[in-house]
Motif scaffolding. Structure first.
Motif, PDB file in Angstrom:
ATOM      1  N   THR A 295       0.825  -1.209   0.000  1.00 50.12           N
ATOM      2  CA  THR A 295       0.000   0.000   0.000  1.00 50.12           C
ATOM      3  C   THR A 295       0.860   1.260   0.000  1.00 50.12           C
ATOM      4  O   THR A 295       0.574   2.233  -0.732  1.00 50.12           O
ATOM      5  CB  THR A 295      -0.930   0.000   1.226  1.00 50.12           C
ATOM      6  OG1 THR A 295      -1.728  -1.185   1.215  1.00 50.12           O
ATOM      7  CG2 THR A 295      -1.833   1.224   1.224  1.00 50.12           C
ATOM      8  N   ASP A 297       3.886   1.483  -1.100  1.00 49.86           N
ATOM      9  CA  ASP A 297       4.574   1.597  -2.394  1.00 49.86           C
ATOM     10  C   ASP A 297       3.652   2.164  -3.457  1.00 49.86           C
ATOM     11  O   ASP A 297       4.076   2.970  -4.286  1.00 49.86           O
ATOM     12  CB  ASP A 297       5.096   0.217  -2.812  1.00 49.86           C
ATOM     13  CG  ASP A 297       6.022   0.304  -4.005  1.00 49.86           C
ATOM     14  OD1 ASP A 297       7.148   0.828  -3.838  1.00 49.86           O
ATOM     15  OD2 ASP A 297       5.643  -0.163  -5.096  1.00 49.86           O
ATOM     16  N   ASN A 298       2.386   1.749  -3.426  1.00 50.25           N
ATOM     17  CA  ASN A 298       1.426   2.280  -4.401  1.00 50.25           C
ATOM     18  C   ASN A 298       1.071   3.737  -4.105  1.00 50.25           C
ATOM     19  O   ASN A 298       0.712   4.503  -5.008  1.00 50.25           O
ATOM     20  CB  ASN A 298       0.154   1.435  -4.408  1.00 50.25           C
ATOM     21  CG  ASN A 298       0.400   0.036  -4.957  1.00 50.25           C
ATOM     22  OD1 ASN A 298       1.259  -0.149  -5.820  1.00 50.25           O
ATOM     23  ND2 ASN A 298      -0.342  -0.939  -4.451  1.00 50.25           N
ATOM     24  N   GLU A 315       4.834  -7.480 -11.566  1.00 46.73           N
ATOM     25  CA  GLU A 315       5.462  -7.885 -10.302  1.00 46.73           C
ATOM     26  C   GLU A 315       5.751  -9.383 -10.254  1.00 46.73           C
ATOM     27  O   GLU A 315       6.782  -9.824  -9.744  1.00 46.73           O
ATOM     28  CB  GLU A 315       4.538  -7.505  -9.132  1.00 46.73           C
ATOM     29  CG  GLU A 315       5.135  -7.748  -7.763  1.00 46.73           C
ATOM     30  CD  GLU A 315       6.320  -6.856  -7.509  1.00 46.73           C
ATOM     31  OE1 GLU A 315       7.169  -7.227  -6.684  1.00 46.73           O
ATOM     32  OE2 GLU A 315       6.418  -5.785  -8.153  1.00 46.73           O
TER      33      GLU A 315
END
Length: 544
Positions: A295, A297-298, A315
């Protein structure tokens, strides 16, 4: 009236004394030198169902027990004669009394006779005795006595090899991280997968598991969001994330931050308060950390050029590449470690072969049956009647002579006892036999030797070469020695083996004592066993 009463007491005491005399007591000599051995012998005749207990003693009166010999059992019709011997000594001169010893026969106590002995000083004559200069110290080849040096050397070599392996592994691990982990998210995802492969939870190492789990999350936050997460407390870290999300315009839900805070506080309890979460709680915490990292990273705003977007793999593809590269590196490390261990083993073996010889390495690593016999705990015991005292690596077992000798031979013998260990087709064979003849016989030891060799030939001995010479025991008893080689045929596998043998024969008034040793020719360990056995031979005189 008084006379009858005294007669009754005398008969009563005589009957009691007769009962107490169930144990006979004797000693080989009543006078000996300082430090010499007195052999105390206790004999009792009991039924086959009786239980006899001889005491285990360190001292008998003023004398020290230096040897407690095994109990010898002689069967006589329906009874058994048990013979127990103690080796006693004293290092001060004087006259001593060996007190009575209590023997239990069917739980009833019986006392042995007390014996008076004398220990005499050893006279030292320095006038007529020729004197010699003190000899220089002669170095002794201890053989395996320096084994610890070789073990220490092997440990040092293995230690160096382990250090080299650890150093190479660290360098490779660092290189892998530099080459593979191009982004913080890749590194965090890979480390989470590696953490599960360690199976710390299954091993019960919960504290270590939570420590690595939170370190992965803190490292990611520090590298991706640039917050000093490793040095921050849980409260400081949560506050810093909330501040950073506002400044960097990160779209984080309150649930994400709360999940991170909950796992970090759970880890603090595990590490510092010795808390023990349940298995489902541990799994839930791990999933929360993974979800928080993804989360975050996004939520981090990134600007990716359009031409670079086409080059990015998804990924799953990236994780597959990472796993393949890690697997290759792991296999390489295993190959290096196995090669290092193999090299060390080969080098160590080659070192011992050069310094000690191939036979030494083979016998000590693989094993040798004769070497194991030589290094075993030896047994000294007396066999037969008249007795043969001999020291052997294993106890000799009694053999029924009626199954071995023909009826014609047994008809001439009054009494014969045979004891053996091993077999003629084995790696080592030893026999002791004693016999008494029914009729007066002028025993010719040379002919007796010839007859024994004929029996051996009937049992599978072939091409027997014999030499003979006079033999004398350490006590000065004369006998005949026969020795040589033969070929022993094994009917089981139809093979033949070249063997070496030695035969000792001694004659009594109406008896014969024989000792035979046979082993594979060229066996150096068996040669040492044979020498030690022959040097230990002692003979008892036959009783008329």
């Amino acid at each position: 009236m008084k006379l009858k009463f005294y007669i009754f007491l005398f008969l009563l005491s005589s009957s009691i004394f007769a009962q107490q005399k169930q144990v006979e007591t004797s000693i080989d000599t009543t006078k000996n030198k300082i430090g010499a051995e007195f052999k105390l012998t206790l004999k009792t005749v009991v039924s086959s169902k009786s239980k006899v207990v001889f005491p285990k003693l360190k001292n008998i009166g003023p004398l020290e027990v230096i040897q407690s010999y095994p109990i010898d059992t002689v069967k006589k019709n329906d009874t058994y004669e048990l013979i127990k011997k103690y080796g006693l000594t004293q290092f001060d001169s004087g006259k001593y009394t060996i007190p009575s010893i209590k023997i239990l026969i069917d739980k009833k106590p019986f006392l042995t006779d007390s014996i008076r002995v004398e220990v005499a000083n050893v006279k030292v004559d320095t006038l007529q005795q020729k004197m010699y200069d003190i000899k220089d110290i002669t170095p002794v080849d201890n053989g395996i006595g320096d084994w610890w040096k070789y073990v220490l050397g092997l440990i040092i070599i293995l230690g160096i090899g382990a250090f080299v392996y650890w150093f190479v592994k660290k360098r490779q691990q660092k290189k892998i991280e530099e080459e593979i982990y191009k982004t913080p998210i890749e590194k965090a995802t890979s480390l989470l997968n590696n953490l599960e492969q360690k199976e710390l939870v299954q091993k019960g190492e919960i504290k270590e598991y939570y420590s690595e789990l939170t370190d992965i999350a803190r490292n990611y936050i520090e590298e991706a969001i640039h917050i000093p997460a490793m040095e921050s407390t849980t409260s400081e870290l949560i506050q810093a994330i909330r501040t950073a999300s506002t400044k960097k315009k990160m779209t984080l839900t309150p649930e994400t931050v709360e999940n991170l805070e909950r796992v970090l506080r759970q880890a603090d309890l595990v590490k510092f308060a010795k808390s023990k979460p349940l298995d489902f709680e541990i799994t839930d915490d791990r999933n929360k950390i993974q979800k928080v990292i993804l989360t975050l990273d996004n939520a981090i705003p990134t600007e990716v050029p359009a031409e670079e977007e086409d080059q990015l793999l998804n990924e799953a593809q990236k994780q597959k590449q990472i796993k393949l590269q890690l697997l290759k590196k792991r296999n390489k490390r295993i190959a290096i470690a196995a090669g290092t261990v193999l090299f060390l083993l080969i080098a160590t073996t080659a070192f011992f072969i050069v310094t000690k010889g191939f036979t030494y390495v083979k016998d000590n690593l693989i094993g040798h049956p004769s070497k194991e016999l030589l290094e075993s705990e030896w047994v000294k015991s007396e066999y037969g009647n008249p007795g043969v005292v001999i020291e052997t690596p294993k106890v000799l077992k009694r053999v029924d002579t009626q199954k071995v000798l023909p009826k014609e031979t047994m008809a001439l013998i009054k009494e014969m006892q045979l004891f053996t260990y091993g077999s003629m087709v084995g790696n080592f064979y030893v026999t002791v036999s004693t016999s008494k003849f029914k009729n007066p016989t002028d025993i010719d030891l040379a002919k007796a030797l010839e007859g024994t060799l004929k029996v051996i030939e009937a049992q599978g001995g072939q091409n027997i070469i014999v030499k003979q010479e006079d033999f004398q025991t350490s006590a000065g008893i004369q006998g005949l020695k026969g020795y040589g080689t033969m070929t022993v045929f094994n009917p089981a596998d139809k093979t033949s083996t070249k063997a070496y043998y030695e035969l000792l024969l001694f004659k009594q008034d109406q008896g014969l004592q024989q000792i035979m040793i046979l082993h594979e020719e060229g066996d150096t360990y068996a040669n040492d066993i044979t020498t030690r056995i022959l040097n230990s031979v002692e003979l008892r005189k036959a009783s008329n």
